[in-house]
Design a protein around this motif. Structure first.
Motif, PDB file in Angstrom:
ATOM      1  N   LYS A 129       0.873  -1.095   0.072  1.00 49.58           N
ATOM      2  CA  LYS A 129       0.000   0.054  -0.161  1.00 49.58           C
ATOM      3  C   LYS A 129       1.043   1.164   0.007  1.00 49.58           C
ATOM      4  O   LYS A 129       0.467   2.266  -0.739  1.00 49.58           O
ATOM      5  CB  LYS A 129      -0.886  -0.137   1.156  1.00 49.58           C
ATOM      6  N   LEU A 130       1.835   1.287   0.495  1.00 46.78           N
ATOM      7  CA  LEU A 130       2.851   2.357   0.844  1.00 46.78           C
ATOM      8  C   LEU A 130       3.654   2.684  -0.498  1.00 46.78           C
ATOM      9  O   LEU A 130       3.899   3.659  -1.242  1.00 46.78           O
ATOM     10  CB  LEU A 130       3.638   2.331   1.832  1.00 46.78           C
ATOM     11  N   LEU A 131       3.933   1.590  -1.325  1.00 45.82           N
ATOM     12  CA  LEU A 131       4.462   1.381  -2.774  1.00 45.82           C
ATOM     13  C   LEU A 131       3.550   2.197  -3.457  1.00 45.82           C
ATOM     14  O   LEU A 131       3.985   3.188  -4.245  1.00 45.82           O
ATOM     15  CB  LEU A 131       5.093   0.261  -3.009  1.00 45.82           C
ATOM     16  N   MET A 132       2.278   1.534  -3.400  1.00 46.99           N
ATOM     17  CA  MET A 132       1.267   2.082  -4.442  1.00 46.99           C
ATOM     18  C   MET A 132       0.942   3.543  -4.068  1.00 46.99           C
ATOM     19  O   MET A 132       0.799   4.480  -4.967  1.00 46.99           O
ATOM     20  CB  MET A 132      -0.107   1.263  -4.310  1.00 46.99           C
ATOM     21  N   ALA A 133       1.115   4.061  -2.888  1.00 51.02           N
ATOM     22  CA  ALA A 133       0.702   5.467  -2.553  1.00 51.02           C
ATOM     23  C   ALA A 133       1.742   6.278  -3.387  1.00 51.02           C
ATOM     24  O   ALA A 133       1.435   7.177  -3.895  1.00 51.02           O
ATOM     25  CB  ALA A 133       0.844   5.882  -1.113  1.00 51.02           C
ATOM     26  N   GLU A 134       3.133   5.866  -3.447  1.00 50.36           N
ATOM     27  CA  GLU A 134       4.114   6.542  -3.985  1.00 50.36           C
ATOM     28  C   GLU A 134       3.890   6.733  -5.302  1.00 50.36           C
ATOM     29  O   GLU A 134       4.223   7.512  -6.159  1.00 50.36           O
ATOM     30  CB  GLU A 134       5.625   5.989  -3.501  1.00 50.36           C
ATOM     31  N   ILE A 135       3.616   5.304  -6.184  1.00 47.40           N
ATOM     32  CA  ILE A 135       3.349   5.329  -7.278  1.00 47.40           C
ATOM     33  C   ILE A 135       2.126   6.366  -7.855  1.00 47.40           C
ATOM     34  O   ILE A 135       2.507   7.185  -8.732  1.00 47.40           O
ATOM     35  CB  ILE A 135       2.808   3.938  -7.829  1.00 47.40           C
ATOM     36  N   GLU A 136       1.211   6.470  -7.024  1.00 42.41           N
ATOM     37  CA  GLU A 136      -0.102   7.417  -7.008  1.00 42.41           C
ATOM     38  C   GLU A 136       0.584   8.757  -7.221  1.00 42.41           C
ATOM     39  O   GLU A 136       0.124   9.710  -8.013  1.00 42.41           O
ATOM     40  CB  GLU A 136      -1.049   7.151  -6.176  1.00 42.41           C
ATOM     41  N   TYR A 158      -5.320  -5.075  -5.514  1.00 40.75           N
ATOM     42  CA  TYR A 158      -5.317  -3.969  -6.347  1.00 40.75           C
ATOM     43  C   TYR A 158      -7.005  -3.231  -6.083  1.00 40.75           C
ATOM     44  O   TYR A 158      -7.200  -2.138  -6.089  1.00 40.75           O
ATOM     45  CB  TYR A 158      -5.057  -4.086  -7.573  1.00 40.75           C
ATOM     46  N   ALA A 159      -7.945  -4.158  -5.930  1.00 33.50           N
ATOM     47  CA  ALA A 159      -9.295  -3.909  -5.906  1.00 33.50           C
ATOM     48  C   ALA A 159      -9.606  -3.213  -4.660  1.00 33.50           C
ATOM     49  O   ALA A 159     -10.247  -2.182  -4.540  1.00 33.50           O
ATOM     50  CB  ALA A 159     -10.203  -5.214  -6.041  1.00 33.50           C
ATOM     51  N   ARG A 160      -8.807  -3.575  -3.283  1.00 26.45           N
ATOM     52  CA  ARG A 160      -9.168  -2.629  -1.946  1.00 26.45           C
ATOM     53  C   ARG A 160      -8.351  -1.393  -2.615  1.00 26.45           C
ATOM     54  O   ARG A 160      -8.705  -0.411  -1.523  1.00 26.45           O
ATOM     55  CB  ARG A 160      -8.237  -3.245  -1.037  1.00 26.45           C
ATOM     56  N   LEU A 161      -7.714  -1.165  -3.392  1.00 22.25           N
ATOM     57  CA  LEU A 161      -7.192   0.199  -3.669  1.00 22.25           C
ATOM     58  C   LEU A 161      -7.836   1.011  -4.782  1.00 22.25           C
ATOM     59  O   LEU A 161      -7.393   1.988  -4.957  1.00 22.25           O
ATOM     60  CB  LEU A 161      -5.644   0.170  -3.925  1.00 22.25           C
ATOM     61  N   GLU A 188      -7.806  -0.935 -13.850  1.00 25.11           N
ATOM     62  CA  GLU A 188      -7.469   0.594 -13.866  1.00 25.11           C
ATOM     63  C   GLU A 188      -8.154   1.188 -12.820  1.00 25.11           C
ATOM     64  O   GLU A 188      -9.238   0.745 -12.265  1.00 25.11           O
ATOM     65  CB  GLU A 188      -8.269   1.002 -15.253  1.00 25.11           C
ATOM     66  N   ARG A 189      -7.580   2.243 -12.499  1.00 28.33           N
ATOM     67  CA  ARG A 189      -8.182   3.053 -11.546  1.00 28.33           C
ATOM     68  C   ARG A 189      -7.876   4.528 -12.253  1.00 28.33           C
ATOM     69  O   ARG A 189      -6.863   4.989 -12.409  1.00 28.33           O
ATOM     70  CB  ARG A 189      -7.234   2.956 -10.127  1.00 28.33           C
ATOM     71  N   LEU A 190      -9.024   5.302 -12.134  1.00 29.10           N
ATOM     72  CA  LEU A 190      -9.013   6.614 -12.398  1.00 29.10           C
ATOM     73  C   LEU A 190      -8.581   7.522 -11.297  1.00 29.10           C
ATOM     74  O   LEU A 190      -8.740   7.348 -10.083  1.00 29.10           O
ATOM     75  CB  LEU A 190     -10.410   7.164 -13.062  1.00 29.10           C
ATOM     76  N   LEU A 191      -7.695   8.589 -11.501  1.00 28.38           N
ATOM     77  CA  LEU A 191      -7.293   9.440 -10.680  1.00 28.38           C
ATOM     78  C   LEU A 191      -7.931  10.632 -10.624  1.00 28.38           C
ATOM     79  O   LEU A 191      -7.742  11.302 -11.421  1.00 28.38           O
ATOM     80  CB  LEU A 191      -5.560   9.751 -10.969  1.00 28.38           C
TER      81      LEU A 191
END
Length: 153
Positions: free
Chosen positions: A94-101, A124-127, A146-149
């Motif tokens: 989750k921390l890694l994905m937050a940095e990616i985002e 990924y679904a939880r994110l 996919e996730r829209l930002l």
């Protein structure tokens, strides 16, 4: 233990490779055949990872200086997200994905796409990622998500 996220260095390649190989063989093995796992493992040798560091924006997660996870951004594609099996389910992914985002938003990326393993689909679904379609490489199933930002304003 405190987990830090930082850009990957070329000198991290062997450690990143080791994390990926362990995660594939220990975590992903429950969803994929040994043949598929070993085919993927060959794509993540230390030299291959060194090349990826030169081509993508690669991050590592460290605990007490030990590389325990990695994730990368390639345009709007999230790639190579792995956490060492002995520290999984502690929020490192989750921390890694937050940095990616954060990085994607700074680059005005409108959406993130991740080719997810069957193993990581729930993560990924939880994110907030939604499955778009399945992709197959032989008998290897990948879920394109996919996730829209949203605009933070």
């Amino acid at each position: 233990m405190e987990c830090a996220i930082r850009p990957a260095l070329r000198d991290d390649a062997a450690h990143i490779s080791a994390v990926i190989v362990r995660a594939l063989r220990e975590t992903n093995a429950k969803d994929y055949t040994n043949e598929i796992i070993e085919r993927i493992v060959r794509s993540f040798s230390p030299e291959a990872v060194r090349q990826l560091i030169g081509q993508r924006t690669v991050f590592v997660a460290t605990i007490c200086g030990r590389v325990v996870g990695t994730a990368s951004l390639d345009g709007n594609f999230v790639r190579t997200v792995f956490v060492a099996p002995d520290v999984q389910a502690r929020g490192i992914g989750k921390l890694l994905m937050a940095e990616i985002e954060r990085t994607a938003r700074a680059r005005n990326v409108a959406s993130l796409i991740v080719p997810s393993s069957v193993t990581a689909e729930t993560f990924y679904a939880r994110l907030g990622f939604k499955a778009v379609h399945d992709s197959y490489h032989g008998d290897e199933r990948t879920i394109i998500m996919e996730r829209l930002l949203e605009d933070p304003t």
